[in-house]
Motif scaffolding. Structure first.
Motif, PDB file in Angstrom:
ATOM      1  N   VAL A  37       0.820  -1.223   0.000  1.00 42.46           N
ATOM      2  CA  VAL A  37       0.000   0.000   0.000  1.00 42.46           C
ATOM      3  C   VAL A  37       0.847   1.263   0.000  1.00 42.46           C
ATOM      4  O   VAL A  37       0.310   2.362   0.058  1.00 42.46           O
ATOM      5  N   VAL A  62      -4.693  -0.479   9.038  1.00 43.48           N
ATOM      6  CA  VAL A  62      -5.255   0.767   8.490  1.00 43.48           C
ATOM      7  C   VAL A  62      -4.170   1.443   7.648  1.00 43.48           C
ATOM      8  O   VAL A  62      -3.053   1.633   8.118  1.00 43.48           O
ATOM      9  N   ARG A  74       1.223   6.062  -5.888  1.00 44.39           N
ATOM     10  CA  ARG A  74       0.701   7.437  -5.825  1.00 44.39           C
ATOM     11  C   ARG A  74       1.863   8.406  -5.696  1.00 44.39           C
ATOM     12  O   ARG A  74       2.960   8.001  -5.249  1.00 44.39           O
TER      13      ARG A  74
HETATM   14  S1  SF4 Z   1      -0.008   5.731   4.995  1.00 44.83           S
HETATM   15 FE1  SF4 Z   1       0.734   4.565   6.750  1.00 44.83          FE
HETATM   16  S2  SF4 Z   1      -0.004   2.483   6.342  1.00 44.83           S
HETATM   17 FE2  SF4 Z   1      -0.154   3.594   4.409  1.00 44.83          FE
HETATM   18  S3  SF4 Z   1       1.736   3.136   3.384  1.00 44.83           S
HETATM   19 FE3  SF4 Z   1       2.046   5.051   4.480  1.00 44.83          FE
HETATM   20  S4  SF4 Z   1       2.931   4.448   6.450  1.00 44.83           S
HETATM   21 FE4  SF4 Z   1       2.061   2.606   5.524  1.00 44.83          FE
END
Ligand code: SF4
Length: 336
Positions: A37, A62, A74
């Motif tokens: 992610v 999360v 992204r």
């Molecule tokens: S927002 Fe948080 S959970 Fe998502 S990739 Fe970045 S560090 Fe990891």
């Protein structure tokens, strides 16, 4: 298992081999579990979390950036110092995501309440998830490690008593041991509160955690005992539990020092030393002294104390979480 039985067994678990409550759940930044992610489509799987701690807890993952719709992969986002304070910005587009992320975070943390989390592990350095020392760029693009991730900040604001750590800090054996002691202690607390706190269950909780608290802050431990001991009969028990929780959190946040542990070990030894022969007493005293001097890990004097507590059936110490703070298979006391 009904709540009352659960609370009671959680306290008993503290006196045995440190069995976890069957429902121990932790929030976690999804990328730490190996979920792809991250902004570059990758992950940051942490083996200790997935392979070791994961055996004892359920994870509630999360990823705030994915959940606000940024997609994977992204463009990168970062914290920037502006005339309106620190903002969460996507440099490639100039979009300011601060408001969106804050609004989402408040809603997400509220939705997490139903999971009854006993703790949270955050990804370090992230402008969304980082707990501390996140880079903030000034107007000259110079970074300073003064920031907190926007999601992490809301999580810690809305759930101030929740044990929270970053995966990077968990590489330090002392911080790791402290965090894991805290999540088990907090889960026992959640079980107690879930069962409906009573004066008796509060006193039992305090008695079982007395030395865990003392190793962190002796004065704080005494204050908590006084709070419960001096509460008038008509004081609302829920209010008392809230006050206790706040005070307990402040004490449990402190990472115990070698001196703090030595103080507790000597107190505990006082309960068994009269029952021991002189050779065994000398061995225990020496083990505590060598731990204090940094020559032995904590597990050595604790193992001796466990042995004598069982051998002599020392009732005062049998239910002490300090002797069995977490599952011994994790071997956390071997490294502090
Ligand atoms: S927002 Fe948080 S959970 Fe998502 S990739 Fe970045 S560090 Fe990891």
């Amino acid at each position: 298992m009904n709540s009352a039985t659960k609370a009671s067994s959680a306290l008993q678990g503290a006196s045995g081999p440190g069995d976890p409550s069957e429902s121990l759940r932790l929030g976690i930044s999804s990328c730490l579990l190996g979920q792809e992610v991250r902004f570059d489509g990758g992950h940051k799987r942490d083996r200790f979390l997935t392979d070791t701690l994961g055996q004892y807890v359920s994870w509630v993952p999360v990823c705030p950036e994915v959940e606000i719709g940024l997609g994977t992969p992204r463009p990168t986002i970062r914290l920037e110092e502006t005339s309106e304070g620190v903002r969460l910005v996507m440099p490639s587009t100039g979009d300011d995501l601060t408001g969106t992320m804050r609004e989402y975070s408040v809603d997400r943390v509220r939705r997490l309440e139903k999971h009854g989390l006993a703790g949270y592990v955050l990804k370090k350095d992230s402008p969304s998830c980082g707990m501390e020392r996140v880079k903030v760029r000034d107007r000259n693009d110079v970074p300073a490690r003064t920031g907190v991730g926007v999601y992490a900040a809301e999580l810690m604001r809305l759930a101030p008593d929740l044990p929270v750590e970053e995966e990077g800090r968990l590489n330090d054996p002392r911080l790791r041991e402290n965090f894991i002691t805290r999540i088990f202690a907090y889960q026992r607390w959640l079980d107690l509160v879930g069962a409906g706190p009573t004066r008796r269950s509060l006193m039992e909780y305090h008695a079982a955690h007395k030395y865990v608290l003392m190793s962190r802050n002796q004065a704080g431990m005494r204050r908590l005992g006084k709070l419960l001991g001096e509460a008038t009969k008509d004081a609302p028990v829920n209010r008392l539990a809230e006050e206790y929780q706040t005070g307990m959190t402040a004490v449990m946040r402190r990472v115990p020092t070698r001196k703090g542990h030595t103080n507790v070990l000597r107190h505990m030894a006082g309960y068994v030393s009269d029952l021991m022969d002189s050779e065994d007493r000398a061995e225990l005293t020496e083990a505590i002294g060598q731990y204090h001097a940094g020559l032995l890990p904590l597990i050595v004097p604790i193992t001796l104390l466990r042995h004598y507590v069982r051998k002599f059936d020392v009732e005062t110490l049998q239910n002490q979480v300090y002797l069995w703070p977490h599952p011994h298979e994790m071997m956390l006391l071997n490294h502090v």
